[in-house]
Design a protein around this motif. Structure first.
Motif, PDB file in Angstrom:
ATOM      1  N   LYS A  39      44.466  50.225  41.756  1.00  0.00           N
ATOM      2  CA  LYS A  39      43.562  48.919  40.826  1.00  0.00           C
ATOM      3  C   LYS A  39      43.265  47.881  42.114  1.00  0.00           C
ATOM      4  O   LYS A  39      41.933  47.413  42.174  1.00  0.00           O
ATOM      5  CB  LYS A  39      44.408  48.723  39.588  1.00  0.00           C
ATOM      6  CG  LYS A  39      43.369  47.805  39.027  1.00  0.00           C
ATOM      7  CD  LYS A  39      44.123  47.446  37.751  1.00  0.00           C
ATOM      8  CE  LYS A  39      43.547  46.527  36.992  1.00  0.00           C
ATOM      9  NZ  LYS A  39      44.476  46.572  35.376  1.00  0.00           N
ATOM     10  N   ALA A  75      40.189  48.827  44.731  1.00  0.00           N
ATOM     11  CA  ALA A  75      39.447  48.243  44.104  1.00  0.00           C
ATOM     12  C   ALA A  75      38.930  46.915  43.758  1.00  0.00           C
ATOM     13  O   ALA A  75      37.262  47.171  44.085  1.00  0.00           O
ATOM     14  CB  ALA A  75      38.995  49.182  42.887  1.00  0.00           C
ATOM     15  N   GLU A  76      39.148  46.281  42.903  1.00  0.00           N
ATOM     16  CA  GLU A  76      38.995  45.043  43.192  1.00  0.00           C
ATOM     17  C   GLU A  76      39.037  43.768  44.207  1.00  0.00           C
ATOM     18  O   GLU A  76      37.889  43.035  44.723  1.00  0.00           O
ATOM     19  CB  GLU A  76      40.340  43.600  42.725  1.00  0.00           C
ATOM     20  CG  GLU A  76      40.115  42.628  41.975  1.00  0.00           C
ATOM     21  CD  GLU A  76      38.989  42.731  40.695  1.00  0.00           C
ATOM     22  OE1 GLU A  76      38.122  41.246  40.308  1.00  0.00           O
ATOM     23  OE2 GLU A  76      38.973  43.460  40.592  1.00  0.00           O
ATOM     24  N   ARG A 103      37.794  45.286  46.518  1.00  0.00           N
ATOM     25  CA  ARG A 103      36.413  45.910  47.645  1.00  0.00           C
ATOM     26  C   ARG A 103      35.257  44.982  46.124  1.00  0.00           C
ATOM     27  O   ARG A 103      34.186  44.595  47.549  1.00  0.00           O
ATOM     28  CB  ARG A 103      36.493  47.147  47.268  1.00  0.00           C
ATOM     29  CG  ARG A 103      36.908  47.654  48.590  1.00  0.00           C
ATOM     30  CD  ARG A 103      36.725  49.615  48.500  1.00  0.00           C
ATOM     31  NE  ARG A 103      36.833  49.827  47.944  1.00  0.00           N
ATOM     32  CZ  ARG A 103      38.479  50.663  47.142  1.00  0.00           C
ATOM     33  NH1 ARG A 103      39.889  50.979  48.243  1.00  0.00           N
ATOM     34  NH2 ARG A 103      38.369  51.152  45.921  1.00  0.00           N
ATOM     35  N   ARG A 104      35.589  45.439  45.528  1.00  0.00           N
ATOM     36  CA  ARG A 104      34.533  44.631  44.788  1.00  0.00           C
ATOM     37  C   ARG A 104      34.542  42.848  45.352  1.00  0.00           C
ATOM     38  O   ARG A 104      32.888  42.425  45.055  1.00  0.00           O
ATOM     39  CB  ARG A 104      34.433  44.489  43.405  1.00  0.00           C
ATOM     40  CG  ARG A 104      33.927  43.725  41.795  1.00  0.00           C
ATOM     41  CD  ARG A 104      34.401  43.421  40.786  1.00  0.00           C
ATOM     42  NE  ARG A 104      35.493  42.896  40.877  1.00  0.00           N
ATOM     43  CZ  ARG A 104      34.921  41.283  41.303  1.00  0.00           C
ATOM     44  NH1 ARG A 104      33.502  41.103  40.885  1.00  0.00           N
ATOM     45  NH2 ARG A 104      35.565  40.237  41.541  1.00  0.00           N
TER      46      ARG A 104
END
Length: 571
Positions: free
Chosen positions: A324, A327-328, A330-331
């Protein structure tokens, strides 16, 4: 009956209230637009909210005091058994059972001080500060755009009013020309084709004037909407007396786009805020350390005391959370990249916009100069034609045509000045900086040439030139209007000498009206009405000398505003 009377009085009172009226100049318009714009107020509210976010981010570094309270009901009370001889022989002598309560209540105060968050607290503060700066720049940018739009609406409304006034005056001139053409048609000096052509031109001019009135109303309504004024408000716009234009330079200099524009600075702050968001997302990969202190007040029983306090340090570290945090991260990186590309494209767009607007401004300045020269030319031509009209060398139609040409040129001159002001407003908004170093101010040319006061001098003035008197024609007795039934007899009963024809009519009432006007203007001269082939001609008759008759023509034009002529049949 009394209710009806009171209601009628109230209705009369409210309907009799005057409609509000405002006189606005350009600066008044700009001030009202900034004060009343709802988008500016919304941007200011968002700026205030971002300021509170900065204040909240600063408080994350301070200790946090929390209060916890709980009430628990158990299906059975807690129980502790102490076996016999647990602490020694005979102590206790037998098994001991300790029971708590099924109901348990407690209240705690917890004081927590964060020590280490991997830099997340600092990055959150920096991000909120960047967003607050972005909102300030956006408010400033919105103010610039509102001023630009208000200036555009003001100048476009002036253009609409100028166009309507120009077309109304041109319409009045065409109506006068049509009236004169109808008189010439009745006298037999114009063809039916000329009359129809003039009528068709007048019809198109009326349609264009109506369209100009509609455009003026739409422009005024848009200006009222931009200023958030009531629809019933009557606006009176003050036309500026000066205008700004680019300085005359031949060195090929050009404006360059500045990076200090408000929206560019707002995008830069947004990119920096995205950087802080990336670092904040990475901080979640590190452990979190905090100090805490706790004081608890609870129910007293065989197992628990009523007061308990504790203190210590807490370390929390998320080892696995299914990717998680990654992914944060990369966002946040993708969002930062998007904003970076957007800022680069916006910078290039500003450069192209500034170059295009600067070229339009210089072009409009040349058009203003061209129409100014055209206005001066038409003004000089009108002055010449008016002098010729006073001398009898030009007709009233020539004067009206020159006046229409002057009005058209002057309208284009003022319209180009206003369009130049609109382009300058857009250029200021595109640059985001003042243009005073590149502009100069000039006075707007008036429609009519202002008379110059005589310069003071000590020289002796020459004696005044005596006025040329009107030619004296021997007076004759004024003959009463007599319309014989036989036109042939009228043709033979001709007054000796030369005559000047003032007009020819098929209606004797029109002929009599002109005769009365001419008789009042020239009481010393004989004014007759002659009927020939069903046409009533108004003549100034009995002039002995043909040169005296020619000298009387400009006097007739000045007093009666009509063109008289000497019939060719006169000797």
């Amino acid at each position: 009956m009394q209710r009806m009377t009171a209601r009628a009085l109230l209705i009369l009172l409210f309907t009799a209230l005057p409609v509000s009226a405002m006189e606005l100049g350009l600066e008044d318009c700009l001030r009202l637009s900034v004060e009343n714009d709802r988008e500016i107020k919304a941007a200011q509210a968002r700026e205030e909210a971002r300021g509170e976010e900065v204040s909240a981010a600063r408080k994350n570094f301070l200790p946090e005091l929390r209060m916890n309270a709980s009430y628990t009901l158990l299906d059975r009370p807690p129980r502790v058994i102490i076996d016999a001889d647990s602490f020694g022989p005979g102590f206790p002598t037998q098994d001991v059972n300790l029971y708590g309560d099924r109901r348990f209540r407690s209240a705690s105060l917890v004081l927590e001080q964060p020590l280490y968050r991997g830099g997340a607290l600092h990055q959150e503060l920096e991000r909120s500060q960047r967003l607050a700066a972005q909102s300030r720049y956006e408010t400033k940018r919105r103010t610039e755009l509102v001023r630009r739009d208000a200036e555009e609406f003001f100048l476009r409304t002036l253009n609409a009013q100028l166009q309507r006034e120009s077309l109304d005056k041109a319409l009045e001139s065409q109506r006068e020309q049509l009236r004169m053409l109808r008189e010439r048609r009745n006298e037999g000096y114009a063809q039916e084709e000329d009359l129809l052509r003039r009528q068709s031109e007048l019809a198109f001019a009326e349609a264009e004037a109506q369209r100009a009135r509609i455009r003026e109303k739409v422009a005024v309504d848009r200006l009222k909407n931009a200023l958030y004024l009531d629809k019933s408000t009557t606006l009176s716009l003050r036309e500026p007396r000066h205008y700004q234009r680019p300085k005359v330079t031949d060195d090929g200099t050009a404006l360059t786009a500045s990076t200090s524009r408000s929206d560019s600075l707002a995008l830069e702050q947004q990119v920096l805020a995205a950087d802080s968001e990336v670092r904040k997302a990475r901080a979640r990969l590190y452990p979190e350390i905090s100090l805490f202190g706790q004081y608890t007040r609870q129910d007293d029983n065989n197992l628990d005391r009523d007061e308990v306090w504790s203190t210590g340090a807490v370390l929390e570290w998320t080892i696995f959370e299914w990717g998680k945090n990654l992914a944060e991260i990369r966002r946040a990186q993708a969002e930062r990249l998007r904003l970076t590309h957007q800022r680069a494209a916006h910078t290039r767009g500003i450069s192209d916009e500034v170059d295009e607007l600067w070229g339009k401004v210089r072009e409009k300045a040349l058009l203003v100069d061209a129409w100014e020269l055209k206005t001066r030319l038409n003004r000089t031509s009108l002055k010449r034609v008016r002098a010729e009209f006073n001398e009898g060398q030009s007709t009233l139609a020539d004067v009206l045509a020159r006046e229409a040409e002057l009005l058209d040129a002057y309208y284009e001159y003022r319209r180009e000045i206003n369009e130049l002001g609109v382009d300058l407003a857009y250029l200021r908004a595109a640059l985001g900086s003042p243009l005073d170093a590149w502009l100069e101010e000039r006075e707007i040319l008036p429609l009519e040439e202002q008379p110059q006061p005589p310069a003071p001098t000590t020289m002796s003035l020459p004696p005044p030139i005596p006025a040329i008197p009107e030619p004296e024609i021997p007076p004759r007795a004024q003959a009463p209007l007599s319309l014989p039934a036989s036109p042939v007899a009228m043709a033979h009963e001709r007054t000796p000498g030369h005559s000047i024809q003032l007009g020819a009519f098929t209606d004797p009432a029109n002929a009599q009206a002109l005769r009365n006007r001419a008789g009042a203007a020239f009481p010393k001269h004989q004014v007759d009405i002659t009927r020939i082939d069903g046409t009533y001609k108004v003549l100034i008759a009995g002039i002995e000398d043909r040169e005296q008759a020619r000298a009387l023509l400009p006097v007739i034009r000045r007093k009666l505003t009509i063109d008289g002529f000497l019939p060719r049949s006169d000797p």
